[in-house]
Design a protein around this motif. Structure first.
Motif, PDB file in Angstrom:
ATOM      1  N   PHE A  68      34.780   5.447  18.667  1.00  0.00           N
ATOM      2  CA  PHE A  68      33.919   5.110  17.542  1.00  0.00           C
ATOM      3  C   PHE A  68      33.445   6.410  16.925  1.00  0.00           C
ATOM      4  O   PHE A  68      32.871   7.266  17.598  1.00  0.00           O
ATOM      5  CB  PHE A  68      32.725   4.266  17.962  1.00  0.00           C
ATOM      6  N   ILE A  69      33.671   6.580  15.622  1.00  0.00           N
ATOM      7  CA  ILE A  69      33.396   7.829  14.932  1.00  0.00           C
ATOM      8  C   ILE A  69      31.912   7.911  14.579  1.00  0.00           C
ATOM      9  O   ILE A  69      31.405   7.104  13.794  1.00  0.00           O
ATOM     10  CB  ILE A  69      34.243   7.966  13.657  1.00  0.00           C
ATOM     11  N   LEU A  70      31.228   8.910  15.146  1.00  0.00           N
ATOM     12  CA  LEU A  70      29.813   9.118  14.866  1.00  0.00           C
ATOM     13  C   LEU A  70      29.605   9.951  13.610  1.00  0.00           C
ATOM     14  O   LEU A  70      28.720   9.663  12.803  1.00  0.00           O
ATOM     15  CB  LEU A  70      29.143   9.804  16.051  1.00  0.00           C
ATOM     16  N   ASP A 106      21.742  17.469  16.450  1.00  0.00           N
ATOM     17  CA  ASP A 106      20.637  16.761  17.089  1.00  0.00           C
ATOM     18  C   ASP A 106      21.104  15.434  17.682  1.00  0.00           C
ATOM     19  O   ASP A 106      20.617  15.012  18.746  1.00  0.00           O
ATOM     20  CB  ASP A 106      19.509  16.514  16.083  1.00  0.00           C
ATOM     21  N   ARG A 107      22.044  14.768  17.025  1.00  0.00           N
ATOM     22  CA  ARG A 107      22.583  13.520  17.563  1.00  0.00           C
ATOM     23  C   ARG A 107      23.297  13.782  18.894  1.00  0.00           C
ATOM     24  O   ARG A 107      23.172  13.019  19.857  1.00  0.00           O
ATOM     25  CB  ARG A 107      23.548  12.869  16.562  1.00  0.00           C
ATOM     26  N   VAL A 157      25.035  15.427  25.476  1.00  0.00           N
ATOM     27  CA  VAL A 157      26.404  15.902  25.625  1.00  0.00           C
ATOM     28  C   VAL A 157      26.411  17.230  26.378  1.00  0.00           C
ATOM     29  O   VAL A 157      25.674  18.153  26.027  1.00  0.00           O
ATOM     30  CB  VAL A 157      27.076  16.056  24.242  1.00  0.00           C
ATOM     31  N   VAL A 158      27.245  17.323  27.398  1.00  0.00           N
ATOM     32  CA  VAL A 158      27.364  18.536  28.216  1.00  0.00           C
ATOM     33  C   VAL A 158      28.202  19.563  27.461  1.00  0.00           C
ATOM     34  O   VAL A 158      29.272  19.244  26.932  1.00  0.00           O
ATOM     35  CB  VAL A 158      27.998  18.210  29.571  1.00  0.00           C
ATOM     36  N   ALA A 159      27.735  20.805  27.427  1.00  0.00           N
ATOM     37  CA  ALA A 159      28.400  21.844  26.633  1.00  0.00           C
ATOM     38  C   ALA A 159      29.791  22.183  27.167  1.00  0.00           C
ATOM     39  O   ALA A 159      30.710  22.445  26.390  1.00  0.00           O
ATOM     40  CB  ALA A 159      27.538  23.102  26.585  1.00  0.00           C
ATOM     41  N   GLU A 160      29.954  22.209  28.482  1.00  0.00           N
ATOM     42  CA  GLU A 160      31.248  22.543  29.067  1.00  0.00           C
ATOM     43  C   GLU A 160      32.108  21.281  29.140  1.00  0.00           C
ATOM     44  O   GLU A 160      31.715  20.295  29.756  1.00  0.00           O
ATOM     45  CB  GLU A 160      31.072  23.146  30.465  1.00  0.00           C
TER      46      GLU A 160
END
Length: 325
Positions: free
Chosen positions: A133-135, A240-241, A247-250
């Motif tokens: 699903f495209i955010l 910000d979303r 969401v984990v950066a790695e």
């Protein structure tokens, strides 16, 4: 509405077969219809762990289920595209060459209709078979933005993209004007594998969930584990979303394509959905679109020698998220 719909892998020799036409869309005075053929694209993508509860809260349909990793968390896929050679038919049936553009897909890996067992989403996303699903779907032209929103309800906006290509490393910096949105970097490597699995992208248009099945043909490399890539977030609503989704950066894994082609057909309504518009952005005709190689500095891809824009660009794929839509 075109009756053709791809649901299985397709042999390379009949990849561009098509048995239907979409409606004509008027984009800045130019009538163009799906399917849109992306004859040549450069892309890379990353898949990240995210909060399951936060992802479930943002999805606009009860028929969409986040794919869970083994620890129960959801999966978010980021994909960066440079579309070089794109074409579509006009209202008279003549094939027109479209303006190249860049695109960044921010998508949640999902299934429709029923949940899927944990962990399978990563494997599917890495072979381009996952659904997303495209955010948010920033692009570098207004025509691509308007085409995606008009034709599919895709949450597009005009942004700026600065790509870097180096041996073993690929990067994109996504901005909106002077505001940094995100920087995505991958380390390339691994065996080269053929990829002919379709991508399924989901969006919302006029209260309906739209499913678009995108044929893919290309060759990819994938890497997993520490050091395969990194995501850096700026201060922007899209960033910000992603923070809200935790969401984990790695990334868990990255995929880099040596070559890729796509076909974007008409989407299919598959049920009701709550409104979702994503980040709207500002009214801009075109964003910055650059590419740097070692020793070259940024090359403006809209000012290259010999560039002629024959008609405005239309809709773009997501991944995308990897739905690419």
């Amino acid at each position: 509405m075109a009756s053709w719909r791809l649901t299985t892998r397709r042999r390379s020799e009949d990849f561009q077969s098509w048995a239907g036409r979409g409606p004509v869309w008027d984009l800045d005075g130019v009538g163009l219809r799906a399917p849109v053929f992306y004859h040549r694209a450069d892309l890379f993508e990353t898949i990240h762990l995210a909060s399951l509860d936060a992802v479930q809260d943002v999805l606009p349909s009860d028929d969409l289920y986040p794919v869970r990793w083994f620890d129960g968390r959801a999966l978010v896929l980021l994909a960066a595209y440079r579309y070089q050679h794109v074409s579509a038919e006009d209202a008279r049936g003549a094939r027109q060459l479209l303006t190249p553009y860049g695109e960044i897909s921010v998508a949640v890996v999902v299934t429709r209709g029923k949940p899927r067992r944990r962990g399978l989403g990563l494997v599917q996303a890495m072979i381009s078979g996952g659904g997303g699903f495209i955010l948010d779907l920033p692009v570098t032209t207004k025509q691509a933005c308007d085409g995606g929103r008009t034709g599919y309800g895709l949450p597009k906006f005009v942004a700026d993209m600065d790509f870097t290509e180096e041996p073993g490393r690929r990067k994109v910096v996504l901005s909106e004007g002077e505001t940094h949105i995100l920087t995505l970097e991958v380390r390339t490597g691994g065996p080269v594998l053929a990829d002919h699995a379709p991508v399924t992208a989901y969006s919302v248009q006029r209260g309906r969930l739209i499913e678009t099945v995108v044929p893919v043909s290309g060759h990819r490399q994938s890497r997993r584990g520490a050091g395969s890539g990194h995501l850096l977030l700026g201060r922007h609503p899209v960033a910000d979303r992603l923070r809200t989704l935790e969401v984990v950066a790695e990334p868990l894994a990255v995929t880099s394509y040596l070559d890729a082609s796509f076909i974007l057909p008409v989407g299919t309504p598959v049920g009701p959905a709550r409104d979702y518009v994503g980040h709207l952005g500002r009214d801009r005709g075109r964003g910055r679109f650059t590419l740097s190689y070692p020793g070259t500095g940024p090359i403006d891809l809209y000012r290259m020698p010999g560039r002629v824009d024959q008609v405005p660009a239309t809709v773009g794929v997501q991944q995308g998220q990897r739905a690419h839509a």
